[in-house]
Design an enzyme around this catalytic site. Structure first.
Site, PDB file in Angstrom:
ATOM      1  CG  LEU A 239      35.603  42.455  29.197  1.00  0.00           C
ATOM      2  CD1 LEU A 239      35.172  41.393  28.188  1.00  0.00           C
ATOM      3  CD2 LEU A 239      34.365  43.186  29.722  1.00  0.00           C
ATOM      4  CG  HIS A 240      40.131  42.229  34.740  1.00  0.00           C
ATOM      5  ND1 HIS A 240      40.586  40.938  34.744  1.00  0.00           N
ATOM      6  CD2 HIS A 240      40.858  42.880  33.813  1.00  0.00           C
ATOM      7  CE1 HIS A 240      41.565  40.823  33.864  1.00  0.00           C
ATOM      8  NE2 HIS A 240      41.749  41.986  33.280  1.00  0.00           N
ATOM      9  CB  ALA A 241      36.406  43.675  39.023  1.00  0.00           C
TER      10      ALA A 241
END
Lengths: 576, 91
Positions: B14-16
């Site tokens: 759950l990045h970018a």
């Protein structure tokens, strides 16, 4: 007084006092004891700042290509979260809104840095840009114009598009950055807002910071930044600016008229655009259609565009211009426009796999999906034209025509290759030399001369090499002779000839191109009026018999330019 | 209230971009949605908090959803995590 050389990214002249932008960290100027006098007032300010910030993002979406929208969405989410928490800060700690924003920013920037994850594409610098913009918007209410004096010449290292838009709305007289590109988003925003913008790589911001408040002249016609100019020079430039503005006003009156020479020779003045928003702006500029729509922006993501995206863009273009022609160029990828999903390792990309060569090599991945979308829209409207980039061999036209034929059959289009209005770009000397054979294929209805590449190939001068820029000129007699051959051949076969390179947007090129007999000029939207004005002051027959014959016998580009200048001043044509 | 545990399978966790998509989807629902990893929890509609959780590929996360549209919310969020985001890795 000091003069820097720069590259004009948006044409014009601006005079004003120097302001350096973004060099001083606005967050560091917030006093650490800044308290809220009235908490609900601070909250209201925060929510107003947020909604203004979102307005900017929405306007940016209209200007930037869809590939950049994801980042803007992320900005919006971050701004939302940042302001929500800042409101909490104001409520619980009673700090002023600026300090609240700063506190939230610091909390998360630390977390972003410490998480050490390289996967965070939303870097700390993005968060900082958002926080700084919000602080500016909040303080803007407190002291109107404290951060910016309208009418100034703004100097920055580099600008985020969102800052450019913000500054454009506040009204600045000129813009200078150390980094940036002529085709960047910032340049587009500057041009759309009529702000002279110059890129000056050699500028020293520490030096400029000491001159803040002093006068500067941005000459984004000749490519000069003059800081601390003498009073005489300011006066001279003020006079020039007045002339420039007067001519622009005059040109406006010509923008919506048909461009016809004194001896009734009509020339189409079309526009070059690079996305749908630019096309929308162009549709109000008075131009007679789109001479070059660059679709490359759709191809810059991680994969080629979906067919829905293509259909949507083509539909909107057809609708925008109704009965005026819209020329869509098949994607011109490779060379200076590499895409991530096609790996080309080439010694010499400008002589490599690019334009129609690349399209035919990657026909299943790129050309066929593109043509499918194009044909399904073009067969239902009557104003779309298709253009092939970088043609250098006759068989390329046959091969594309055959693909069109097959796709058309599948889509149930009758006589597809005859019904498609097909044109080619003349950018290689080969295309110019072989124009008769290309015309004999019977598929080619029009040609458009791409002078940027044609010049580089005729002169063998890399147009991206700064050391060679003094050798690069569209006014070189060799280039003019190549254009003449192209136009003469096209005329013999009843093929229409247009010019869509930068040359067509240059006022001094107009007498030459009209004299050579071109049917249309495709120009940058802001100069439509100026080019039409120029055409209307010329006499085609005289240009052909007198001026052009003389120019073709000269040896140097400088001689060509000075002859044209002399001619135009004799004819009392005002020039920029 | 509905609670479900999901293993994050896509490359970037759950990045970018995936985080943006996750938060955008969560924000479409009225329910209160919380995402937890280890001992810490975050409001799933707040990008900064979601990013600070530092959810990586292979992590187990817990989704807690409470509200009128909790069922639909849970269905769509797990679909995003288990199907949509991993499939985008392959493109």
């Amino acid at each position: 007084m000091k003069t820097y050389r720069g590259v004009p990214a948006s044409e014009g002249i601006g005079i004003g006092s120097i302001r350096v932008y973004g060099y001083i960290d606005i967050l560091s100027t917030i006093p650490s004891d800044c308290k809220a006098k009235d908490k609900s007032l601070e909250e209201a300010k925060l929510s107003r700042a947020l909604s203004k910030y979102k307005d900017y993002l929405a306007s940016l979406k209209r200007v930037l290509p869809p590939t950049d929208w994801e980042l803007l969405d992320a900005y919006e989410l971050m701004a939302d979260a940042l302001v929500n928490e800042a409101v909490e800060e104001v409520r619980s700690r009673g700090v002023c809104s600026e300090l609240a924003i700063k506190a939230v920013y610091e909390k998360y920037s630390k977390m972003f840095r410490e998480s050490g994850s390289e996967l965070i594409a939303l870097r700390e610098s993005d968060l900082k840009s958002i926080a700084s913009s919000l602080v500016e918007l909040v303080s803007g209410e407190r002291a109107q114009g404290a951060t910016l004096i309208p009418g100034s010449v703004l100097v920055a290292d580099e600008l985020y598009p969102i800052d450019a838009l913000k500054l454009a709305r506040q009204g600045i007289n000129g813009l200078v950055t150390r980094r940036g590109g002529v085709t960047s988003h910032v340049a587009v925003i500057a041009r759309n807002n009529d702000i002279p913008y110059l890129i000056v790589p050699s500028i020293n911001l520490d030096e400029i910071l000491e001159l803040e408040g002093k006068q500067a002249i941005v000459d984004s016609i000749e490519g000069k930044l003059i800081v601390n100019p003498s009073n005489d020079l300011i006066e001279a430039y003020s006079a020039r600016l007045k002339c420039y503005k007067r001519l622009k006003e005059k040109a406006k009156r010509y923008a919506f008229l048909r461009a016809t020479t004194i001896d009734h020779y009509s020339v189409d003045v079309l526009c070059n655009v690079g996305n749908v928003e630019e096309a929308r702006i162009a549709s109000t500029s008075g131009c007679d259609g789109i001479g070059l729509f660059r679709v490359e922006f759709l191809y810059m993501g991680n994969k080629p565009p979906s067919s829905d995206t293509l259909l949507n863009v083509f539909h909107r273009l057809a609708e925008l211009f109704k009965d005026k022609p819209v020329t869509i160029r098949a994607p011109d990828l490779g060379a200076d426009k590499p895409v991530p999903y096609i790996k080309l390792e080439e010694q010499n990309p400008f002589l490599g796999l690019r334009g129609v060569r690349l399209l035919l090599e990657y026909r299943d991945e790129i050309l066929k999906p593109f043509l499918e979308a194009y044909l399904s829209v073009a067969s239902r409207v009557n104003n779309l034209r298709l253009m092939l980039p970088m043609v250098s061999r006759v068989r390329e036209v046959y091969e594309v025509a055959e693909i069109i034929e097959r796709i058309g059959e599948r889509l149930g289009v009758k006589d597809p290759s005859q019904r498609v209005s097909l044109g080619i770009m003349v950018e290689t000397p080969a295309a110019s030399m072989m124009l008769d054979k290309l015309a004999e294929t019977s598929y080619v209805e029009f040609v458009s001369i791409g002078t940027n590449d044609l010049t580089q190939y005729v002169l063998a001068v890399d147009r991206t090499n700064a050391r060679l820029s003094k050798f690069y000129s569209e006014f070189d007699p060799s280039v003019l002779r190549t254009i003449k051959i192209t136009v003469d051949q096209a005329k013999r076969y009843g093929v229409e000839v247009e010019v869509c390179g930068e040359m067509a947007s240059k006022q001094y090129a107009v007498p030459i191109l009209v004299g050579l007999g071109v049917d249309g000029l495709s120009v940058n939207p802001p100069v439509v009026g100026l080019i039409k004005y120029t055409i209307s002051k010329l006499e085609a027959k005289e240009l052909k018999n007198r001026l052009v014959t003389r120019l073709l016998n000269l040896s140097e580009s400088e001689e060509v330019l000075s002859e044209v200048k002399k001619y135009m001043s004799e004819k009392e044509i005002e020039t920029i | 209230m509905k609670i479900v545990e999901v293993k994050v399978m896509n490359k970037h966790g759950l990045h970018a971009r995936p985080a943006v998509k996750f938060v955008q989807l969560a924000s479409n629902f009225k329910s209160k949605i919380t995402v937890c990893k280890g001992g810490s929890c975050a409001d799933a509609k707040n990008i900064l908090k979601v990013l600070s959780l530092g959810v990586d590929c292979g992590d187990n996360i817990t989704l807690k959803v409470e509200g009128d549209d909790e069922e639909e919310a849970l269905k769509q969020l797990t679909h995003l995590l288990q199907v949509v985001l991993p499939s985008e890795d392959r493109e």
